[in-house]
Write a protein that holds these residues in place. Sequence first.
Motif, PDB file in Angstrom:
ATOM      1  N   ALA A  66       0.828  -1.216   0.000  1.00 48.22           N
ATOM      2  CA  ALA A  66       0.000   0.000   0.000  1.00 48.22           C
ATOM      3  C   ALA A  66       0.859   1.261   0.000  1.00 48.22           C
ATOM      4  N   GLU A  67       2.078   1.165  -0.541  1.00 48.71           N
ATOM      5  CA  GLU A  67       2.961   2.325  -0.650  1.00 48.71           C
ATOM      6  C   GLU A  67       2.258   3.447  -1.411  1.00 48.71           C
ATOM      7  N   TRP A  68       2.342   4.655  -0.882  1.00 48.77           N
ATOM      8  CA  TRP A  68       1.687   5.793  -1.533  1.00 48.77           C
ATOM      9  C   TRP A  68       2.341   6.102  -2.879  1.00 48.77           C
ATOM     10  N   GLY A  69       1.518   6.512  -3.821  1.00 48.98           N
ATOM     11  CA  GLY A  69       2.027   6.945  -5.109  1.00 48.98           C
ATOM     12  C   GLY A  69       2.137   8.454  -5.168  1.00 48.98           C
ATOM     13  N   GLY A  70       2.902   8.947  -6.155  1.00 44.04           N
ATOM     14  CA  GLY A  70       3.096  10.386  -6.283  1.00 44.04           C
ATOM     15  C   GLY A  70       3.411  10.771  -7.712  1.00 44.04           C
ATOM     16  N   GLN A  71       4.287  11.764  -7.859  1.00 42.16           N
ATOM     17  CA  GLN A  71       4.596  12.331  -9.167  1.00 42.16           C
ATOM     18  C   GLN A  71       5.167  11.296 -10.136  1.00 42.16           C
ATOM     19  N   LEU A  72       6.070  10.460  -9.661  1.00 44.04           N
ATOM     20  CA  LEU A  72       6.683   9.459 -10.538  1.00 44.04           C
ATOM     21  C   LEU A  72       5.648   8.478 -11.066  1.00 44.04           C
ATOM     22  N   GLU A  73       4.761   8.044 -10.192  1.00 43.56           N
ATOM     23  CA  GLU A  73       3.738   7.068 -10.606  1.00 43.56           C
ATOM     24  C   GLU A  73       2.739   7.697 -11.584  1.00 43.56           C
ATOM     25  N   LEU A  74       2.387   8.967 -11.363  1.00 41.88           N
ATOM     26  CA  LEU A  74       1.481   9.644 -12.294  1.00 41.88           C
ATOM     27  C   LEU A  74       2.118   9.758 -13.685  1.00 41.88           C
ATOM     28  N   SER A  75       3.415  10.048 -13.725  1.00 37.84           N
ATOM     29  CA  SER A  75       4.116  10.119 -14.997  1.00 37.84           C
ATOM     30  C   SER A  75       4.116   8.765 -15.700  1.00 37.84           C
ATOM     31  N   ALA A  76       4.399   7.711 -14.947  1.00 38.33           N
ATOM     32  CA  ALA A  76       4.415   6.370 -15.526  1.00 38.33           C
ATOM     33  C   ALA A  76       3.039   5.991 -16.061  1.00 38.33           C
ATOM     34  N   LEU A  77       1.977   6.313 -15.339  1.00 36.02           N
ATOM     35  CA  LEU A  77       0.626   5.947 -15.766  1.00 36.02           C
ATOM     36  C   LEU A  77       0.181   6.759 -16.979  1.00 36.02           C
ATOM     37  N   ALA A  78       0.550   8.046 -17.017  1.00 36.11           N
ATOM     38  CA  ALA A  78       0.206   8.862 -18.181  1.00 36.11           C
ATOM     39  C   ALA A  78       0.830   8.276 -19.449  1.00 36.11           C
ATOM     40  N   ASN A  79       2.070   7.818 -19.346  1.00 40.67           N
ATOM     41  CA  ASN A  79       2.747   7.229 -20.499  1.00 40.67           C
ATOM     42  C   ASN A  79       2.222   5.843 -20.838  1.00 40.67           C
ATOM     43  N   ALA A  80       1.977   5.021 -19.814  1.00 45.17           N
ATOM     44  CA  ALA A  80       1.538   3.650 -20.062  1.00 45.17           C
ATOM     45  C   ALA A  80       0.148   3.610 -20.690  1.00 45.17           C
ATOM     46  N   TYR A  81      -0.771   4.453 -20.218  1.00 46.63           N
ATOM     47  CA  TYR A  81      -2.151   4.441 -20.733  1.00 46.63           C
ATOM     48  C   TYR A  81      -2.380   5.469 -21.840  1.00 46.63           C
ATOM     49  N   GLY A  82      -1.385   6.330 -22.114  1.00 45.00           N
ATOM     50  CA  GLY A  82      -1.523   7.320 -23.165  1.00 45.00           C
ATOM     51  C   GLY A  82      -2.597   8.351 -22.872  1.00 45.00           C
ATOM     52  N   VAL A  83      -2.647   8.806 -21.628  1.00 44.09           N
ATOM     53  CA  VAL A  83      -3.669   9.783 -21.235  1.00 44.09           C
ATOM     54  C   VAL A  83      -3.003  11.023 -20.640  1.00 44.09           C
ATOM     55  N   GLU A  84      -3.756  12.099 -20.630  1.00 46.72           N
ATOM     56  CA  GLU A  84      -3.325  13.318 -19.958  1.00 46.72           C
ATOM     57  C   GLU A  84      -3.924  13.311 -18.548  1.00 46.72           C
ATOM     58  N   ILE A  85      -3.105  13.597 -17.541  1.00 49.12           N
ATOM     59  CA  ILE A  85      -3.581  13.604 -16.156  1.00 49.12           C
ATOM     60  C   ILE A  85      -3.524  15.026 -15.634  1.00 49.12           C
ATOM     61  N   LYS A  86      -4.675  15.517 -15.174  1.00 51.48           N
ATOM     62  CA  LYS A  86      -4.751  16.850 -14.592  1.00 51.48           C
ATOM     63  C   LYS A  86      -5.075  16.708 -13.101  1.00 51.48           C
ATOM     64  N   VAL A  87      -4.228  17.317 -12.272  1.00 54.32           N
ATOM     65  CA  VAL A  87      -4.362  17.207 -10.821  1.00 54.32           C
ATOM     66  C   VAL A  87      -4.713  18.578 -10.259  1.00 54.32           C
ATOM     67  N   VAL A  88      -5.913  18.706  -9.703  1.00 48.22           N
ATOM     68  CA  VAL A  88      -6.349  19.958  -9.095  1.00 48.22           C
ATOM     69  C   VAL A  88      -5.688  20.085  -7.727  1.00 48.22           C
ATOM     70  N   GLN A  89      -4.966  21.176  -7.523  1.00 45.90           N
ATOM     71  CA  GLN A  89      -4.204  21.383  -6.297  1.00 45.90           C
ATOM     72  C   GLN A  89      -4.963  22.297  -5.324  1.00 45.90           C
ATOM     73  N   THR A  90      -4.574  22.255  -4.057  1.00 41.29           N
ATOM     74  CA  THR A  90      -5.261  23.047  -3.037  1.00 41.29           C
ATOM     75  C   THR A  90      -5.000  24.541  -3.162  1.00 41.29           C
ATOM     76  N   ASP A  91      -3.909  24.925  -3.838  1.00 36.60           N
ATOM     77  CA  ASP A  91      -3.576  26.344  -3.949  1.00 36.60           C
ATOM     78  C   ASP A  91      -4.172  26.993  -5.187  1.00 36.60           C
TER      79      ASP A  91
END
Length: 339
Positions: free
Chosen positions: A267-292
């Motif tokens: 259950a290791e937390w994912g972050g920026q590296l994992e989002l990059s890997a998933l965007a490339n693997a699935y060929g999708v654009e990932i938009k992350v809404v931030q608190t600021d």
Amino acid sequence: MAEEAAGAATATATETLEQLQARHRKEAKDLQGRITSKKKNATKKTRKFVNDECAELERALKERHEEEVRALLGEEPPAQEEEEEEDQAAGEEVNGELAAGLKSVQIKEPAQRQQQQAQQNGGDQQQAGGQGGKKRNRQKDRLARRAAEAEAAAIAAESEAANMTDYRSIERSSMLKQFETHGLEEKEIAPDGHCLFSAVADQLAVYGVNLDVPIPGYAGDKGTEGGAGYRKVRQVAAGYMTSHADDYAPFLEEPLESYVAKIRDTAEWGGQLELSALANAYGVEIKVVQTDGRTEVIRPNGVPEGKEDLKTVWLAYYKHGFGLGEHYNSLRKKGGEGK
């Protein structure tokens, strides 16, 4: 500070115990406000001095409050008890010696002076005897002191909580404004350590994307087929990072092999590296809404901005809204799928 203590001593003489405690609560609350202001304005160089000063102010106020409670209850400070007993014994001894000396010379004294001296000695002895007969109620003193300390601590905690910034409410308000701006509605994801991968799995399911994508150069773990969506997404992220080790290993503080094993199997937390890997693997654009108020955009390598046929995965990233800490929720377009 001396004038404040003198004023408090005058007020104590006419106060009831309830009035005294009410005043103590107000003084403790006011002091806590002053301390909070001092600490907020402290710089790195002055922080130690300010902390010491605040500790001294708290100590002095606590000591004065205890002293006023004892004064109202007619009790003496515990530390002075032995000294008072010694002083009383010494006083009685001096009075005895003085009385014996007067007795030896009273024949030479005029009658009127003898009478005045006798009255004075009698009054002193009566006062000393009255003081000597008074006994302290130590249990009552301890209970009053503990009650004052507990009350001061409760007031300080309440004041500190009232002065704390409500980051959760601020964050939630900011998120809702951004959801409205982008026409999004939130899908709650369980805060269980798998939230990033579960949120991505939820978004891909909206588009009907197959989660079991083959990764060139990576055999994968067939044991996850048919399992929970987040498990498949974890496997894909681990596989892509393994097959593109040169892109990810430089950003890790441990060997890539052990890191991707945790991403894949725990259950290791994912972050920026994992989002990059998933965007490339699935060929999708990932938009992350931030608190600021920002929206971070992660695209597959080599894909230009504004590509029309690129599916967009929307995620909400929280820092304060959930008990475990950082958290991702899935965001869906209102009225159905689409960008």
